[in-house]
Enzyme design. Structure first.
Site, PDB file in Angstrom:
ATOM      1  N   GLU A  31      17.608  45.123  31.891  1.00  0.00           N
ATOM      2  CA  GLU A  31      18.016  46.115  32.858  1.00  0.00           C
ATOM      3  C   GLU A  31      17.169  45.557  34.436  1.00  0.00           C
ATOM      4  O   GLU A  31      16.088  45.196  34.563  1.00  0.00           O
ATOM      5  CB  GLU A  31      16.862  47.283  32.554  1.00  0.00           C
ATOM      6  N   GLY A  33      17.062  47.307  37.231  1.00  0.00           N
ATOM      7  CA  GLY A  33      15.895  48.368  38.212  1.00  0.00           C
ATOM      8  C   GLY A  33      15.644  49.297  36.893  1.00  0.00           C
ATOM      9  O   GLY A  33      15.215  49.061  36.376  1.00  0.00           O
ATOM     10  N   PHE A  35      15.516  52.105  34.161  1.00  0.00           N
ATOM     11  CA  PHE A  35      16.165  52.648  32.930  1.00  0.00           C
ATOM     12  C   PHE A  35      16.657  53.747  32.776  1.00  0.00           C
ATOM     13  O   PHE A  35      16.166  54.587  33.436  1.00  0.00           O
ATOM     14  CB  PHE A  35      15.425  52.898  31.803  1.00  0.00           C
ATOM     15  N   GLY A  36      18.171  53.515  32.424  1.00  0.00           N
ATOM     16  CA  GLY A  36      18.946  54.861  32.284  1.00  0.00           C
ATOM     17  C   GLY A  36      19.816  55.006  33.968  1.00  0.00           C
ATOM     18  O   GLY A  36      20.479  55.838  33.818  1.00  0.00           O
ATOM     19  N   THR A  38      21.801  54.447  37.824  1.00  0.00           N
ATOM     20  CA  THR A  38      22.275  55.312  38.690  1.00  0.00           C
ATOM     21  C   THR A  38      21.893  56.586  38.338  1.00  0.00           C
ATOM     22  O   THR A  38      21.160  57.373  39.452  1.00  0.00           O
ATOM     23  CB  THR A  38      23.172  54.863  39.359  1.00  0.00           C
ATOM     24  N   CYS A  39      22.606  57.288  37.364  1.00  0.00           N
ATOM     25  CA  CYS A  39      23.136  58.617  36.988  1.00  0.00           C
ATOM     26  C   CYS A  39      21.591  59.500  37.261  1.00  0.00           C
ATOM     27  O   CYS A  39      21.655  60.564  37.947  1.00  0.00           O
ATOM     28  CB  CYS A  39      23.877  59.022  36.514  1.00  0.00           C
ATOM     29  N   HIS A 440      38.072  90.091  33.062  1.00  0.00           N
ATOM     30  CA  HIS A 440      37.989  91.177  34.412  1.00  0.00           C
ATOM     31  C   HIS A 440      36.952  90.957  34.864  1.00  0.00           C
ATOM     32  O   HIS A 440      36.554  92.456  33.057  1.00  0.00           O
ATOM     33  CB  HIS A 440      39.526  91.814  34.402  1.00  0.00           C
TER      34      HIS A 440
END
Ligand code: NAP
Length: 458
Positions: A31, A33, A35-36, A38-39, A440
């Site tokens: 990794e 960048g 951890f985990g 972009t999200c 409804h």
């Protein structure tokens, strides 16, 4: 050279591939960048935490038409930012720590990986290089924001992307957003709700152009009422001025404090050099995969933004589940299902879609009918005094199956779900409308009424 059973490159969706079923596998995680991915760190999760906060800040603007007198005073930006990242950052650190200590069979390389030969990845951690190998690789190294090549822009302070803008020290009084897609629409809502004066530079004639034309047109109209939206506008040059940045554009000079560039994303293949291991790429740099997420090199899989047609976390997660299965069961591989990929833009009003737009249906020569239901004509829409939202459906007149659904309006990202379900499981539109109860006067009556409006024989 250290040999592993499996190397996972990128710890976004691919991190979840390795569970107890892989207890006997010697796995390396690489990794470069956070951890985990972009999200978790600079995408879906923090942005939605900002969007929800923006919704709260924006309520006074909508309250007056209901006869409620509310005022927006201010946003404590450091408090908002630190609450959000005070939650995200420990999750990132915890995930990294857990992987590093969870099992002696798992090794985390916190550094950049680059293919340097067939199934050989050279990783650089704290300036120390090491080359590792494995019979199997999963490439899920994602993408990054596309930068804008405009004279003078790159050198200026005050120019941000979605990777960096959520962590700024203080709110500017005004900002320019370049681009008119997902990220532009979401951040324009967030920052303007927080009191920032927003200008959107849109290079074409509409925002959210990938949506159905009716949705894109309605969104553009509403955006123009709220923000300074400059259509058909491009930047030719940027320069520093005393109190910020001056952008020279085809709509004249614009002075601003902050520029957010949101013009799409590029896959990280240039950094990873998968060609060195023989992996083939699409012309746009994404890795080519088959329906089983396999690259052309035996044992090497790819998933998510680095290979997918869809830059969406729910698609990456789906593809990761497929890779999980196919690593464990190479003789009975599963295929990814990209038939009905939905998406939602968490702006205001929300936008959501699944399936074909009207333009796509025409271009493909598909026979279709449409029906549109306004929020203004259902009970809950009256309650909300909504005058601009609608749901548009496309259906096949011969089979009665839904072909597409497009919503702009409150809770669009939630309202779309029964339509995704109907399309995924082949539930005919008329049957869906008539063979179940619809509460409804709840918002899903929007869906019920649109379904009933489709002119279908049965
Ligand atoms: P996007 O949605 O693809 O929109 C890109 C925008 O930038 C478009 O308006 C495009 O204009 C414009 N553009 C492209 N090149 C340009 C240039 N050289 N100069 C000026 N404008 C330019 O991209 P994004 O907003 O950066 O988001 C990236 C991806 O992340 C999205 O496609 C989406 O898949 C994902 N994302 C998802 C979510 C979510 O699920 N809610 C949220 C954020 C991001 P045209 O319309 O003229 O092409």
């Amino acid at each position: 050279m250290r040999t592993f059973d499996l190397v996972i490159i990128g710890t976004g969706s691919a991190n979840s591939i390795v569970n107890e079923r892989f207890a006997d596998w010697n796995v390396a995680f690489v990794e470069a960048g956070k951890f985990g991915g972009t999200c978790l760190n600079m995408g879906c999760i923090p942005t939605k935490m900002f969007v929800h906060t923006a919704e709260v800040a924006y309520t006074p603007s909508e309250a007056a038409r209901l006869g409620v007198d509310e005022t927006f005073n201010a946003v404590d930006w450091p408090a908002v930012r630190d609450r959000i990242f005070g939650r995200i950052d420990p999750i990132e650190a915890g995930g990294r720590e857990w992987r590093a200590t969870n099992s002696p069979n798992q090794t985390v390389f916190a550094g950049e990986g680059r293919f340097t030969g067939p199934k050989q990845l050279t990783v650089t951690v704290d300036s120390v290089e090491e080359t590792i190998t494995a019979p199997k690789f999963v490439i899920a190294a994602g993408g990054r924001p596309q930068l804008l090549e405009v004279e003078g822009l790159a050198e200026l302070p005050g120019v941000y992307t979605s990777d960096t803008v959520m962590r700024i020290d203080e709110l500017p009084s005004r900002m320019v957003i370049v681009g008119a897609g997902f990220i532009a629409a979401e951040f324009a809502h967030v920052f303007s709700s927080f009191g920032v004066e927003v200008t959107v530079l849109c290079r074409s004639e509409a925002m959210l152009r990938a949506q159905d034309d009716d949705v894109s047109a309605r969104f553009t109209e509403l955006a123009q009422e709220r923000w300074d939206v400059r259509l058909n506008t491009q930047i030719s040059k940027a320069e520093q001025i005393d109190d910020g940045i001056r952008l020279h554009t085809t709509s004249g000079a614009i002075d601003t404090e902050l520029v957010l560039v949101a013009i799409g994303r590029v896959p990280n293949t240039d950094r990873l050099n998968p060609e060195a291991t023989g992996v083939e790429l699409h012309p746009d740099g994404r890795i080519k995969v088959d329906e089983h997420q396999r690259t052309n090199v035996e044992g090497i899989f790819a998933l998510g933004d680095i290979s997918s047609d869809y830059q969406l976390k729910h698609v990456a997660n789906h593809e990761a589940r497929v890779v999980h299965h196919n690593l464990l069961h190479p003789d009975s591989p599963k295929a990814s299902d990209h038939r009905f990929v939905p998406e939602a833009v968490f702006t205001h009003p929300q936008v959501a879609k699944v399936g074909l737009t009207e333009r796509e249906a025409r271009e493909r020569g598909i026979n279709f009918i449409t029906a549109t239901q306004d929020y203004a004509d259902i009970a809950y829409g009256w309650a909300m005094e909504d005058t601009t939202g609608f749901l548009k459906l496309l259906a096949d007149p011969d089979t009665g199956q839904l072909l597409g659904a497009h919503i702009i309006g409150p809770q669009a990202s939630t309202l779309i779900q029964p339509l995704i379900q109907a399309m995924s499981f082949g539930l005919p539109a008329r049957k869906m409308a008539t063979d179940q109860y619809w509460i409804h006067p709840a918002m899903p009556e929007l869906v019920e009424n649109a379904l009933l409006k489709l002119d279908l024989p049965h």
